[in-house]
Design an enzyme around this catalytic site. Structure first.
Site, PDB file in Angstrom:
ATOM      1  N   HIS A 101       1.006  -1.080   0.145  1.00 24.46           N
ATOM      2  CA  HIS A 101      -0.003   0.043  -0.140  1.00 24.46           C
ATOM      3  C   HIS A 101       0.760   0.966   0.300  1.00 24.46           C
ATOM      4  CE1 HIS A 101      -4.232   1.545   0.408  1.00 24.46           C
ATOM      5  NE2 HIS A 101      -3.370   2.340   0.951  1.00 24.46           N
ATOM      6  N   ASP A 179     -13.826   3.512   7.944  1.00 28.80           N
ATOM      7  CA  ASP A 179     -12.757   4.105   6.853  1.00 28.80           C
ATOM      8  C   ASP A 179     -13.183   4.945   5.749  1.00 28.80           C
ATOM      9  OD1 ASP A 179     -10.135   4.728   6.315  1.00 28.80           O
ATOM     10  OD2 ASP A 179     -10.424   3.664   4.440  1.00 28.80           O
ATOM     11  N   ARG A 186     -13.147  13.218   5.722  1.00 25.20           N
ATOM     12  CA  ARG A 186     -10.967  14.138   5.429  1.00 25.20           C
ATOM     13  C   ARG A 186     -11.248  14.195   4.307  1.00 25.20           C
ATOM     14  NH1 ARG A 186      -7.393   8.729   6.277  1.00 25.20           N
ATOM     15  NH2 ARG A 186      -5.583  10.654   6.175  1.00 25.20           N
ATOM     16  N   SER A 201      -6.119   4.823   8.584  1.00 24.54           N
ATOM     17  CA  SER A 201      -6.339   4.416   7.146  1.00 24.54           C
ATOM     18  C   SER A 201      -6.221   3.555   6.960  1.00 24.54           C
ATOM     19  CB  SER A 201      -7.031   5.738   6.960  1.00 24.54           C
ATOM     20  OG  SER A 201      -6.994   5.385   5.490  1.00 24.54           O
ATOM     21  N   LYS A 205      -7.076  -0.626   6.824  1.00 23.91           N
ATOM     22  CA  LYS A 205      -7.897  -2.153   5.442  1.00 23.91           C
ATOM     23  C   LYS A 205      -7.227  -3.004   5.104  1.00 23.91           C
ATOM     24  CE  LYS A 205      -7.616   2.013   2.546  1.00 23.91           C
ATOM     25  NZ  LYS A 205      -8.131   3.415   3.269  1.00 23.91           N
TER      26      LYS A 205
HETATM   27  N1  URA Z   1      -4.568   6.236   1.845  1.00 24.60           N
HETATM   28  C1  URA Z   1      -5.397   6.242   2.652  1.00 24.60           C
HETATM   29  O1  URA Z   1      -5.786   4.801   2.336  1.00 24.60           O
HETATM   30  N2  URA Z   1      -5.458   6.713   3.443  1.00 24.60           N
HETATM   31  C2  URA Z   1      -4.754   6.972   3.920  1.00 24.60           C
HETATM   32  O2  URA Z   1      -5.172   8.434   4.656  1.00 24.60           O
HETATM   33  C3  URA Z   1      -3.775   8.171   3.131  1.00 24.60           C
HETATM   34  C4  URA Z   1      -3.344   7.501   1.891  1.00 24.60           C
END
Ligand code: URA
Length: 442
Positions: A101, A179, A186, A201, A205
């Site tokens: 990620h 989220d 956000r 966040s 995930k």
């Molecule tokens: N990627 C995400 O999933 N969340 C964030 O807050 C920033 C980047």
């Protein structure tokens, strides 16, 4: 006179103004307050305006390590935690689950070539992914420009894809409902660039999606959410620690996001560039980062059978990409959408292209329609910018520097204005930049 039994419900243990006040005044949020507020917000009893105030208080006051861990846990608990330990791949072999990620950047299309490379090297990738956030693009917005492609997968479909073709890239929405709501809020309340909110966040995930190991690409520089490399390194350590706390071995590469990645920034155009990489070409920086992340993922997952570069040379990564697109309803051979209106910036002088500011390019692409201004907005598939010259490349007066594409002509002027002052042409090349800045592990 007899008294009737009370029909009143137990009052909630907290109320939103009290929780907001605690953080606004610089206090620590108790575990129970965190659990309550995430639950109540997910259920809709705490409203967007109250959560927006709390997010701003967190943005300004921060959270300590225990608060971040509890906030992340509460987010994970807002939905199911997937587990693929029982799945077997072709030949009955257990799956080696590994994912990556990124903290978000400009021109960051790395997931699109990376996932098929990992599959071609024997890994399986369950990737819960996001849509665009602020000035940064989202992998799902890019992939959904492929005609027919859907990221809304059921758990059964994710399982089938992992067992059958080794990968699934899906919207994280149902997985971590907290989220989904917080991410959208956000995005429109200037509370994206906060270390605790980014860490929770991303890790909520990744810890819910069922991967068994994780590599993070943590960016710094103008186009990143955390511009300061030292703060980005703290974000990386926080996320690596969260992964370890949940038994998911996690590593981070620290990478530069001062200039956009590659030559294409936008939605469909980034798929085009990703396919170039899969076909054995593509810009050197995109290739370098893709292969560096692939090497970390394979090492962390204990897969040492194949050199990831070979999968680009022999077409096995391309085969895995095409199978993934087809499995999710897309047509890998269909033409991709392009913007109906274009404008090209021409070089006024000859010389060498200087640095190109990633944030300005990200904002310009957002103004072209590639991102959102309100939650749920549709994004323009054909919005994007082609960078004809990258930093350090020679340029002659009159040659094209940037081509901007949008669906409607009125989007072009505001995007052009964002690029004002964001690039230069000089007599000498800019100082060389390192893309890979460091690495963080337990
Ligand atoms: N990627 C995400 O999933 N969340 C964030 O807050 C920033 C980047």
């Amino acid at each position: 006179m007899s008294r009737r039994p009370s029909a009143e419900k137990t009052p909630p243990p907290f109320d939103a103004p009290t929780v907001i006040r605690m953080k606004r005044d610089g206090g620590r949020l108790p575990d129970a307050a965190i659990d309550w507020v995430i639950d109540a917000y997910t259920a809709g009893t705490v409203g967007d305006e109250q959560m927006a105030a709390l997010l701003m208080a967190i943005f300004l006051r921060g959270m300590d390590a225990e608060e971040i861990t509890r906030w992340t846990a509460a987010m994970i608990n807002s939905g199911p935690r997937l587990d693929f330990a029982d799945l077997r791949g072709p030949g009955g072999k257990p799956l080696t689950l590994v994912d990556k990620h990124s903290t978000g950047g400009v021109g960051d299309k790395i997931t699109i070539p990376l996932v098929p490379i990992i599959v071609a090297c024997g890994g399986a990738v369950p990737q819960a992914s996001g849509r665009g956030l602020g000035h940064t693009g989202g992998t799902l917005d890019k992939l959904e420009t492929i005609p027919g492609f859907s990221a809304e997968l059921s758990v059964a479909q994710i399982r089938d894809q992992l067992a059958g073709i080794g990968a699934a890239i899906f919207a994280a929405g149902e997985l971590v409902p907290a989220d989904r709501k917080l991410y959208a809020l956000r995005d429109i309340t200037a509370t994206v660039d906060s270390l605790p909110l980014i860490a929770s966040s991303i890790m909520s995930k990744k810890l819910a999606e069922g991967t068994r190991s994780l590599v993070l690409d943590v960016k710094s520089g103008s186009g990143a959410f955390l511009q300061d490399p030292a703060e980005a390194a703290r974000l990386a350590s926080t996320m690596v620690g969260l992964g370890a706390a949940y038994g998911v071995p996690t590593r981070a590469l620290l990478t530069d996001m001062s200039v956009p990645l590659g030559r294409m920034v936008g939605n469909a155009v980034e798929v085009v560039e990703s396919v170039q990489v899969l076909a054995g070409g593509g810009p050197p920086d995109v290739l370098e980062l893709t292969l560096a992340l692939a090497a970390e993922m394979l090492d962390l997952a204990g897969l040492d059978g194949r050199d990831p570069a070979d999968t680009l040379a022999d077409g096995t990564a391309m085969d895995a990409y095409r199978a993934l697109v087809r499995a999710q309803g897309g047509d890998p051979d269909a033409p991709l959408p392009t913007g109906a209106c274009t404008e090209t910036v021409i070089a006024p002088d000859s010389g060498v292209m200087g640095d190109i500011d990633a944030l300005a390019v990200g904002r310009a692409v957002w103004r072209l329609g590639a991102g959102r201004t309100a939650p749920g907005d549709a994004v323009a598939a054909g919005a994007g910018i082609e960078l004809h010259r990258r930093p350090g490349e020679p340029v002659a007066a009159g040659q094209p520097l940037f081509t901007l594409s949008a669906d409607t002509a009125e989007r072009l002027a505001p995007a052009l204005a964002e690029l004002d002052g964001a690039w230069s042409i000089g007599a000498l090349p800019p100082p060389p930049r390192r893309l890979l800045l460091g690495r963080v592990e337990e």
